[in-house]
Structure formats: C-alpha cells, structure tokens
Design a protein around this motif. Structure first.
Motif, PDB file in Angstrom:
ATOM      1  N   LYS A 188      15.255  38.040  -6.200  1.00  0.00           N
ATOM      2  CA  LYS A 188      15.494  37.702  -4.788  1.00  0.00           C
ATOM      3  C   LYS A 188      14.809  38.734  -3.882  1.00  0.00           C
ATOM      4  O   LYS A 188      14.141  38.395  -2.916  1.00  0.00           O
ATOM      5  CB  LYS A 188      17.011  37.710  -4.528  1.00  0.00           C
ATOM      6  CG  LYS A 188      17.474  36.485  -3.800  1.00  0.00           C
ATOM      7  CD  LYS A 188      18.973  36.259  -3.824  1.00  0.00           C
ATOM      8  CE  LYS A 188      19.809  37.419  -3.376  1.00  0.00           C
ATOM      9  NZ  LYS A 188      21.250  37.146  -3.364  1.00  0.00           N
ATOM     10  N   LEU A 189      14.999  39.994  -4.225  1.00  0.00           N
ATOM     11  CA  LEU A 189      14.413  41.078  -3.419  1.00  0.00           C
ATOM     12  C   LEU A 189      12.878  40.994  -3.427  1.00  0.00           C
ATOM     13  O   LEU A 189      12.228  41.132  -2.383  1.00  0.00           O
ATOM     14  CB  LEU A 189      14.881  42.431  -3.977  1.00  0.00           C
ATOM     15  CG  LEU A 189      14.292  43.685  -3.337  1.00  0.00           C
ATOM     16  CD1 LEU A 189      14.567  43.708  -1.840  1.00  0.00           C
ATOM     17  CD2 LEU A 189      14.888  44.938  -3.984  1.00  0.00           C
ATOM     18  N   GLU A 219      19.098  39.396  -8.779  1.00  0.00           N
ATOM     19  CA  GLU A 219      18.997  40.133  -7.504  1.00  0.00           C
ATOM     20  C   GLU A 219      17.591  40.722  -7.325  1.00  0.00           C
ATOM     21  O   GLU A 219      17.054  40.737  -6.218  1.00  0.00           O
ATOM     22  CB  GLU A 219      20.044  41.256  -7.435  1.00  0.00           C
ATOM     23  CG  GLU A 219      21.498  40.764  -7.394  1.00  0.00           C
ATOM     24  CD  GLU A 219      21.828  39.936  -6.145  1.00  0.00           C
ATOM     25  OE1 GLU A 219      21.189  40.141  -5.096  1.00  0.00           O
ATOM     26  OE2 GLU A 219      22.716  39.055  -6.243  1.00  0.00           O
ATOM     27  N   MET A 251      22.576  39.523 -13.860  1.00  0.00           N
ATOM     28  CA  MET A 251      22.808  39.714 -12.436  1.00  0.00           C
ATOM     29  C   MET A 251      21.676  40.551 -11.813  1.00  0.00           C
ATOM     30  O   MET A 251      21.183  40.271 -10.732  1.00  0.00           O
ATOM     31  CB  MET A 251      24.133  40.454 -12.249  1.00  0.00           C
ATOM     32  CG  MET A 251      24.957  39.877 -11.145  1.00  0.00           C
ATOM     33  SD  MET A 251      26.687  40.313 -11.157  1.00  0.00           S
ATOM     34  CE  MET A 251      26.971  41.605 -12.245  1.00  0.00           C
ATOM     35  N   TYR A 252      21.297  41.587 -12.544  1.00  0.00           N
ATOM     36  CA  TYR A 252      20.241  42.496 -12.078  1.00  0.00           C
ATOM     37  C   TYR A 252      18.942  41.719 -11.890  1.00  0.00           C
ATOM     38  O   TYR A 252      18.241  41.859 -10.882  1.00  0.00           O
ATOM     39  CB  TYR A 252      20.065  43.589 -13.127  1.00  0.00           C
ATOM     40  CG  TYR A 252      19.345  44.823 -12.645  1.00  0.00           C
ATOM     41  CD1 TYR A 252      19.997  45.764 -11.863  1.00  0.00           C
ATOM     42  CD2 TYR A 252      18.021  45.052 -12.986  1.00  0.00           C
ATOM     43  CE1 TYR A 252      19.339  46.906 -11.433  1.00  0.00           C
ATOM     44  CE2 TYR A 252      17.359  46.188 -12.563  1.00  0.00           C
ATOM     45  CZ  TYR A 252      18.024  47.121 -11.791  1.00  0.00           C
ATOM     46  OH  TYR A 252      17.373  48.244 -11.373  1.00  0.00           O
TER      47      TYR A 252
END
Ligand SMILES: O=C(O)CCC(=O)C(=O)O
Ligand SMILES: [Fe+2]
Length: 254
Positions: free
Chosen positions: A78-79, A75, A71-72
């Motif tokens: 994406k950032l 994300e 998950m990390y």
C-alpha cells in the motif's frame, strides 16, 4: 525475524535454499568458489502475488511469523503504491503510469542477520550492490546502524531513524524514469560487538514484463537513455555482473 534467526542452525536449515533458487535460508550473491562470503545469514521469500508464495519456505516457528508477514506485505504494498504515485506526479506524468508497470505488485523480502565480527573492518556484511527493483522499503530492525550508500564515489554511512523505513530507488525505477531517479549503490558493514538485522521488501515488475523508459518521458526528453529489456533478462544480467556496482545498468544505456 529475531526469533527465527535465534533458532539453532538445524532448525533454520529446514528452510535452506535449493540450487538455482534464491528462496529460503542461506547466502546470496555467491558468484565463485574463491570469493569471500558476506558476513551474514539471509532469508528470502516471495510475498506477492499470493500465487508466487512457496509456503515450504515460510517458517512455522515462531507461530506468528506467517500472519505478521502477511500484514507487513499488505501494508508495504500500500505504501509503495502511494510512493509510486507521488514519484509519477513529481515527474509530471499520469499518477498511475508507474504503478501500471508493476501489475499485480510483485513483492519479495530479504531478511538479513549480521553476527558481530571482532575484526569488523576486515569483513563485509553485505557486498556493494544496487537493488534490481522499483522501490525497496528497508527496515533496520534492531537499532544497530550499518547501511552505507555510495555518493559521488564515497561511502556514506546512513543513520536510520528508529522504526522508519529507508526507501531505496532500484534499477527498474531508474530505467522507467529515464534516469531521473538514480538507483543507489549500497552495502552493509558489520559491528565488532553487536549483531544487526535488516528487512528489505522489494517491489519488482512481473516476470514477463518488458522494462524501458516511460514513453511520455522519452518523448519529452527526446531520447531513451536505456534500451528495452525483459525483466528476467535484466535479472540475468544483474547476477552476471558479479555485483560490479552499476555496470549492468550502465551497459543498458543506449
Ligand atoms: O542490511 C542493510 O541495511 C542492507 C540490506 C540490503 O541492501 C538488501 O537486503 O538488499
Ligand atoms: Fe540492497
């Protein structure tokens, strides 16, 4: 991460680094038998693209580790895509032009555990270096400060906000931006009584990429400040420079 590092040495050694490979548990930046080692335990894994993952190095304990990292990683990617678009717009080039250079968004992560050190001023947590990446998202994971950056030749302590990412510009973004964004030299110091933990997520070009300043910037600037180089050749230079600050980058200047 905290739970992983807290385990007894034997449990962590299952994931020990193997010769010639940075992945796993151990020490990075080892260049000679005579050097002082950094006062830190490190753990490095490839996260993206998914076929670059070697699950042999992904701890199964704590049981939530793999899902959390997944998950990390998602994300963080994406950032970083957003940030690379902003940086491109800031330089006045096509918003996707930087992101395209990071096809498949290769990503890796170094988690570092710095034990307390009674003679903290005599030890180095993490030796001075630049990151051989585009952008690094760095999280100081347990609220203990220790990161320093080299600004105008002086070491400056960074006071990270709790839970906020520190975004480090790496060598590859310096090159792509034809020197507009400078790769920051940094190091970590240790604390006399408190342990410290950090997690750095690196975003790098793919292995077979050729790296050089964006052509549209070279056209505008009238010159390329850096020559073209294959990413893997660049990495070889990075390690050969024995962490001599920015030398590997300066030597690319044309
Ligand atoms: O622990 C820190 O604050 C720095 C970590 C770092 O620079 C790295 O992992 O490349
Ligand atoms: Fe770093």
């Amino acid at each position: 991460m905290t739970e992983f590092f807290k385990q007894p040495l034997e449990a962590k050694k299952v994931y020990s680094m193997e010769p010639g490979n940075l992945e796993g548990y151990g020490q990075h930046f080892v260049v000679s038998e005579n050097q002082k080692l950094d006062w830190a335990d490190m753990f490095y894994i490839m996260l993206r693209p998914s076929d670059s993952r070697n699950l042999r190095f992904w701890p199964s304990n704590p049981p939530s580790f793999r899902d959390s990292i997944e998950m990390y990683s998602f994300e963080a990617a994406k950032l970083v895509s957003c940030l690379l678009r902003f940086v491109a717009m800031d330089m006045g080039v096509e918003p996707e032009s930087l992101l395209q250079r990071f096809g498949g968004q290769p990503q890796s992560m170094r988690m570092t555990y710095y034990p307390p050190c009674k003679q903290a001023e005599k030890a180095v947590g993490l030796s001075p270096h630049t990151d051989a990446t585009g952008l690094t998202l760095l999280l100081q994971a347990n609220g203990v400060q220790g990161l320093q950056i080299r600004k105008d030749g002086k070491w400056v302590a960074i006071n990270a906000l709790d839970g906020a990412f520190i975004v480090n510009v790496g060598d590859i973004l310096e090159i792509l931006s034809n020197g507009r964004y400078k790769s920051i030299e940094h190091r970590a110091v240790v604390h006399p009584t408190m342990e410290r933990m950090s997690a750095a997520v690196f975003h790098q070009p793919c292995k077979d990429a050729t790296v050089g300043p964006l052509p549209e910037l070279v056209k505008r600037d009238g010159e390329a400040l850096y020559g073209l180089i294959g990413y893997m050749d660049f990495i070889a230079r990075f390690f050969a420079a024995k962490l001599d600050g920015r030398d590997h980058l300066e030597s690319l200047k044309s």
